[in-house]
Structure formats: C-alpha cells, structure tokens
Design a protein around this motif. Sequence first.
Motif, mmCIF file in Angstrom:
data_model
loop_
_atom_site.group_PDB
_atom_site.id
_atom_site.type_symbol
_atom_site.label_atom_id
_atom_site.label_comp_id
_atom_site.label_asym_id
_atom_site.label_seq_id
_atom_site.Cartn_x
_atom_site.Cartn_y
_atom_site.Cartn_z
ATOM 1 N N LEU A 149 19.154 -9.601 6.939
ATOM 2 C CA LEU A 149 19.956 -9.327 5.744
ATOM 3 C C LEU A 149 21.008 -10.426 5.616
ATOM 4 O O LEU A 149 21.944 -10.502 6.405
ATOM 5 N N HIS A 150 20.830 -11.285 4.643
ATOM 6 C CA HIS A 150 21.692 -12.461 4.501
ATOM 7 C C HIS A 150 23.087 -12.110 3.980
ATOM 8 O O HIS A 150 24.083 -12.600 4.495
ATOM 9 N N ALA A 151 23.169 -11.267 2.938
ATOM 10 C CA ALA A 151 24.461 -10.965 2.321
ATOM 11 C C ALA A 151 24.518 -9.508 1.860
ATOM 12 O O ALA A 151 23.564 -9.008 1.270
ATOM 13 N N LEU A 152 25.638 -8.870 2.124
ATOM 14 C CA LEU A 152 25.864 -7.501 1.687
ATOM 15 C C LEU A 152 27.297 -7.371 1.164
ATOM 16 O O LEU A 152 28.251 -7.445 1.951
ATOM 17 N N ALA A 153 27.421 -7.202 -0.140
ATOM 18 C CA ALA A 153 28.729 -6.936 -0.757
ATOM 19 C C ALA A 153 28.967 -5.442 -0.567
ATOM 20 O O ALA A 153 28.284 -4.621 -1.170
ATOM 21 N N LEU A 154 29.901 -5.097 0.289
ATOM 22 C CA LEU A 154 30.079 -3.713 0.713
ATOM 23 C C LEU A 154 31.336 -3.083 0.147
ATOM 24 O O LEU A 154 32.408 -3.675 0.208
ATOM 25 N N GLN A 155 31.161 -1.884 -0.374
ATOM 26 C CA GLN A 155 32.295 -1.037 -0.788
ATOM 27 C C GLN A 155 32.120 0.294 -0.079
ATOM 28 O O GLN A 155 31.008 0.830 -0.010
ATOM 29 N N THR A 156 33.217 0.826 0.455
ATOM 30 C CA THR A 156 33.192 2.129 1.117
ATOM 31 C C THR A 156 34.244 3.027 0.480
ATOM 32 O O THR A 156 35.252 2.543 -0.052
ATOM 33 N N ALA A 157 34.000 4.334 0.572
ATOM 34 C CA ALA A 157 34.936 5.289 -0.006
ATOM 35 C C ALA A 157 34.764 6.643 0.661
ATOM 36 O O ALA A 157 33.741 6.926 1.293
ATOM 37 N N VAL A 158 35.788 7.482 0.498
ATOM 38 C CA VAL A 158 35.758 8.863 0.949
ATOM 39 C C VAL A 158 35.419 9.724 -0.261
ATOM 40 O O VAL A 158 35.900 9.434 -1.374
ATOM 41 N N PRO A 159 34.602 10.768 -0.110
ATOM 42 C CA PRO A 159 34.281 11.624 -1.259
ATOM 43 C C PRO A 159 35.545 12.235 -1.865
ATOM 44 O O PRO A 159 36.491 12.532 -1.158
ATOM 45 N N GLU A 160 35.528 12.393 -3.168
ATOM 46 C CA GLU A 160 36.686 12.975 -3.874
ATOM 47 C C GLU A 160 36.626 14.489 -3.819
ATOM 48 O O GLU A 160 35.643 15.100 -3.786
#
Length: 77
Positions: A66-77
């Motif tokens: 896997l060359h590139a991963l634009a990652l966003q993480t969050a907690v459920p609302e």
Amino acid sequence: MAMEASEIEAMIRESLPDAKVTIQDLRGDGDHYAALVVSSAFEGISRVKQHQMVYQALKGKMGDDLHALALQTAVPE
C-alpha cells in the motif's frame, strides 16, 4: 503489489471490530487510497495514536503493498 480496498477494510475491521470504514481509491491504481475510520476505540486517544492503531492494523503493508493512505479517524457521534 497493489491492495484491494476490501482487503484494507477487512484488515482494519479485524483489529477494530466496531469500526465503520470507508475506503476510496484515489487513482484507480490500487496504490493510493483515502480512508475514513470511525471507531469507539478512539475515544479519549490522540489523533496520532488513532492513526497508529490503524497503521498497526495494516500489519506492515504501508509503504510496501500500500503506497499511500490519506487517513482520517473519528469517534462515533
């Protein structure tokens, strides 16, 4: 070797079973993805540690299969 979006999602869910995972192939080449991972496991944890948890779930595939991963993480609302 490129990875399928479903493989990335499965690896993340294996490590974070409650995660809601959305994967987008950014170039159609299987090497550049964006991921949104929402999990209660991220509650009270810094963004850096959240990202480390996701990278750990990928078991060393980052930078190789896997060359590139634009990652966003969050907690459920």
